[in-house]
Design a protein around this motif. Structure first.
Motif, PDB file in Angstrom:
ATOM      1  N   ARG A   1       0.014  11.045   1.431  1.00 49.02           N
ATOM      2  CA  ARG A   1      -0.763  10.162   0.569  1.00 49.02           C
ATOM      3  C   ARG A   1      -0.607   8.710   1.029  1.00 49.02           C
ATOM      4  NH1 ARG A   1       0.219  12.142  -4.842  1.00 49.02           N
ATOM      5  NH2 ARG A   1       2.137  10.946  -4.749  1.00 49.02           N
TER       6      ARG A   1
ATOM      7  N   ASP B   1      -1.497   4.597  -6.569  1.00 50.63           N
ATOM      8  CA  ASP B   1      -2.081   5.723  -7.258  1.00 50.63           C
ATOM      9  C   ASP B   1      -1.845   5.660  -8.743  1.00 50.63           C
ATOM     10  OD1 ASP B   1      -3.377   7.087  -5.421  1.00 50.63           O
ATOM     11  OD2 ASP B   1      -1.850   8.618  -5.076  1.00 50.63           O
TER      12      ASP B   1
ATOM     13  N   LYS C   1      -6.967   1.642   4.010  1.00 47.62           N
ATOM     14  CA  LYS C   1      -6.861   0.177   3.965  1.00 47.62           C
ATOM     15  C   LYS C   1      -7.161  -0.418   5.341  1.00 47.62           C
ATOM     16  CE  LYS C   1      -3.956  -3.527   2.284  1.00 47.62           C
ATOM     17  NZ  LYS C   1      -3.759  -4.288   3.513  1.00 47.62           N
TER      18      LYS C   1
ATOM     19  N   VAL D   1       0.888  -1.157   0.000  1.00 47.13           N
ATOM     20  CA  VAL D   1       0.000   0.000   0.000  1.00 47.13           C
ATOM     21  C   VAL D   1       0.917   1.195   0.000  1.00 47.13           C
ATOM     22  CG1 VAL D   1      -1.756   1.240   1.257  1.00 47.13           C
ATOM     23  CG2 VAL D   1      -1.629  -1.240   1.393  1.00 47.13           C
TER      24      VAL D   1
ATOM     25  N   LYS E   1      -3.698   6.401   2.409  1.00 46.69           N
ATOM     26  CA  LYS E   1      -4.002   5.089   1.820  1.00 46.69           C
ATOM     27  C   LYS E   1      -3.939   3.993   2.862  1.00 46.69           C
ATOM     28  CE  LYS E   1      -2.005   5.759  -2.322  1.00 46.69           C
ATOM     29  NZ  LYS E   1      -0.942   5.360  -3.151  1.00 46.69           N
TER      30      LYS E   1
END
Ligand SMILES: Cc1cc2nc3c(=O)[nH]c(=O)nc-3n(C[C@H](O)[C@H](O)[C@H](O)COP(=O)(O)O)c2cc1C
Ligand SMILES: Nc1ncnc2c1ncn2[C@@H]1O[C@H](COP(=O)(O)OP(=O)(O)O)[C@@H](O)[C@H]1O
Length: 680
Positions: free
Chosen positions: A285, A98, A293, A93, A289
């Motif tokens: 970012r 992206d 998750k 991740v 994420k």
């Protein structure tokens, strides 16, 4: 000292173009050229500007492309085990996700959760050609950090934006090879978060971190449950897996430690806005994420919130290998002698995902801590180091031997095949590019890459070329971006030198004694200047706008660590051979770094390597210049540098090209723990 009548550059007809590399349709280094790239003789059609990797956020993803075939990896192992394949590795991740709309390399993570690492291997019989899976070259993600001198390590892994020029076909071989290495590494890695009930650690850095001297670092963010803020005495400890032997002793000695854990807690706190914008944005970012998750996951970690981000410096003495960080609470206060020996008093709150530090100087320790499941990471590290080291025969031989010793026919088979194919291809390209040299050299061509700049018998005309210049202040960009200070010469003597040269050259340079020092009769004569290997770049000022008659400048990087700068001093330079055209001004920092690494290897091996030193050294250059009768008094200025060169080897900043230097403990003492952290 240099009168126009002894111009070596200007004197030699044909005029300047003679010195310039011929325009080459095959040199792919221009792939990253931009409209501002007026360094090159024949700029390619301007490709679109390559935006910085983390800017801006990509548009909402279109329907995901079909899943690419998994990365098959043939690794020859013991006959009893057979050939292995890494099956459908779990993607991290990270920033990479992206990019899924742009890149098929980062498919959605396969539900259900992956089996344990040890189960991700199965038999495979064929050797993959990564390119056949459409693997393009995600650009390396430069993540320079401003607040401290300890910048992010050069990492190779997923989570980077493929630039518009990143197509495999438009990249030079080594970029493709490194990209494949990175992808390789990225494909293997376990998820970049590790959680306990109350804490989570997200690793921002790639799992494969190339050693970059004292700046080698790993970036993590720590999350915790709302009711569990990080304790004030939290500390971060580095543990090397499979840690033993010499390096174990070294690192233990440095930390005064008796166990295998080392306190690497960064002491400097910085504000988020002090961090380089793109870096902070990338971290954010990643954190978003990871949080998303975790929210989807079952269990208590769905409520974890970001608390701190740490850039942890990896001590030089820790050597290559597999590492993880542990977030701890309790234990004796920082700085106390027994802090490392009382691990029992420390409580581990959470451990980070594992990561691999790889330098280009490798030995059997490289495999320390490797497991079957991490072998592809080894292959990736090997490709990376092989690509970079391919130019240094004296170094590559022991490395090869080391691999043969520790991994007979294992990782080597895979990595070597990938690497050598590409390397051979590159050798051909380079040879063609330098056709002006190869055409004039003896027909007996050798596979040694040093022959690309000239045969063992010495430089080919028009080299050597000698000039001097006053060191002016530069923009500082070179140091800031690449950590490579350059002595900028706005004027040269002869003046024609800076107009004649174009591109990057290998040569020698020395700092001349101040004129005043020698003029006084009372003063003893100044010591003879010492020659250092040097990289010389010449071309129009990169920051100036394109113009019909751009003002050229020469920038020289001497391969030597100087205790202080030498602005205003005069330096003497001898260009011995042409290396490459300049990359575009706006080329990716990592591309420049890789190119620079290769330049350093070239200059060290081709000018000072075995079988070369005598004919390519500054002494012989002086002889050649004298023979041309274009040099006055040069001979007496040369000193016997043989000993000096031998004794200065440790001072060559090899870490810039991923080679571990000498006395790592001393470097650690100098840099301290380093690193920094940001409160969230
Ligand atoms: C070995 C070496 C390689 C260089 N390669 C490039 C290059 O590929 N592309 C480029 O635009 N500039 C290149 N340069 C020039 C630097 O980017 C920079 O413009 C120059 O060193 C002046 O630095 P400053 O702007 O920090 O003062 C190179 C310089 C050196 C010493
Ligand atoms: N190895 C080196 N090679 C060239 N210059 C060096 C070196 N070490 C120190 N310097 C000094 O660093 C100065 C350049 O530093 P800086 O202005 O930060 O560089 P740049 O403008 O090239 O980024 C040079 O003028 C020189 O005095």
């Amino acid at each position: 000292m240099d009168h126009p009548s002894c111009l070596h550059v200007g004197q030699r007809p044909p005029a300047p173009d003679f010195y310039r590399p011929p325009p080459s349709p095959v040199v792919d280094l221009r792939a990253t050229a931009t409209p501002e790239n007026h360094w090159e003789q024949q700029p390619p059609p301007p490709p679109p500007y390559t935006p910085l990797p983390t800017l801006p956020l990509p548009p909402p993803p279109p329907p995901r492309p079909p899943r690419p075939p998994p990365l098959p990896v043939r690794v020859n192992v013991d006959p009893g085990i057979g050939a292995l394949r890494i099956e459908d590795p779990l993607r991290p991740v990270s920033r990479g996700e992206d990019r899924s709309p742009q890149s098929p390399y980062f498919p959605p993570p396969p539900p259900p959760p992956p089996p344990p690492l040890s189960h991700r291997l199965r038999v495979q019989t064929s050797l993959p050609n990564l390119s056949q899976y459409g693997l393009k070259s995600p650009s390396l993600s430069p993540r320079p950090t401003t607040p401290t001198p300890v910048s992010a390590a050069a990492t190779f892994g997923p989570g980077v934006t493929p630039g518009p020029n990143s197509g495999a076909e438009s990249k030079p071989f080594w970029q493709n090879a490194l990209s494949e290495a990175r992808y390789f590494a990225g494909g293997l890695i376990p998820p970049p978060t590790e959680s306990t009930k109350h804490y989570t650690i997200l690793r921002h850095s790639s799992p494969l971190i190339f050693y970059r001297g004292p700046s080698t670092s790993v970036e993590i963010s720590i999350f915790s449950a709302p009711d569990y803020p990080l304790p004030p005495d939290r500390s971060i400890w580095l543990q090397q897996r499979g840690f033993s032997g010499d390096s174990g002793m070294k690192i233990k000695a440095f930390f005064g430690s008796t166990d295998d854990w080392f306190n690497v807690t960064p002491s400097v706190a910085v504000q988020p806005d002090e961090v380089e914008r793109d870096t902070e944005r990338g971290w954010k970012r990643d954190m978003d994420k990871a949080a998303r998750k975790m929210l989807k996951d079952k269990g208590p970690k769905k409520a974890h919130i970001p608390r701190e981000t740490h850039v942890v410096r990896i001590p030089e003495a820790s050597d290559d290998g597999y590492f993880r960080l542990h977030l701890c609470a309790g234990g004796p206060p920082d700085g106390q002698a027994d802090e490392t020996s009382s691990s029992s008093k420390r409580k581990i709150l959470c451990s980070s995902p594992i990561f691999r530090i790889a330098s280009t100087s490798t030995d059997s320790s490289k495999f320390r801590g490797a497991t079957l499941s991490t072998l592809p990471l080894e292959a990736a590290a090997f490709v990376g180091s092989k690509v970079i080291l391919s130019r240094v025969d004296p170094i590559i031989a022991p490395i090869q031997a080391g691999y043969d010793r520790v991994a007979p026919g294992m990782v080597k088979t895979l990595a070597y095949e990938i690497a050598t194919d590409k390397i051979n291809e590159n050798a051909a390209l380079r040879q063609e590019k330098n056709s002006y040299i190869s055409s004039s050299r003896s027909s007996s061509s050798s596979s040694s890459s040093c022959h690309d700049i000239g045969p063992d018998s010495g430089p080919l005309p028009p080299f050597p070329l000698k000039f001097t210049g006053l060191v002016n202040r530069g923009t500082g960009r070179s140091t800031a971006e690449l950590g490579v200070p350059t002595a900028n010469l706005l004027r040269t003597s002869p003046e024609s030198a800076r107009f004649a040269l174009r591109g990057v050259y290998a040569g020698w340079a020395c700092i001349l004694p101040p004129k005043t020092a020698s003029s006084s009769p009372d003063c003893p004569p100044p010591p003879s200047p010492v020659w250092h290997e040097a990289l010389i770049s010449a071309g129009p000022l990169p920051s100036s706008r394109p113009q019909a008659a751009p003002e050229p400048q020469v920038a020289v990087h001497l391969l030597h660590e100087f205790p202080r700068g030498f602005l205003g001093r005069e330096i003497k330079v001898i260009a011995m051979g042409y290396l490459r055209p300049c990359l575009g001004f706006n080329a990716q920092i990592e591309d420049k770094l890789v190119a620079f690494s290769q330049d350093v290897h070239m200059v060290l091996s081709c000018l000072s390597g075995p079988g070369r030193r005598e004919n390519w050294g500054p002494e012989n250059a002086a002889v050649l210049l004298k023979q041309k009768k274009s040099e006055r008094g040069m001979g007496e200025r040369f000193l016997d540098v043989k000993q000096k060169v031998a004794s200065k080897v440790p001072s060559v900043p090899l870490h810039k090209v991923g080679i571990r230097g000498f006395d790592p403990e001393a470097k650690d003492r100098m840099h301290g723990r380093g690193g920094y952290w940001v409160r969230r």
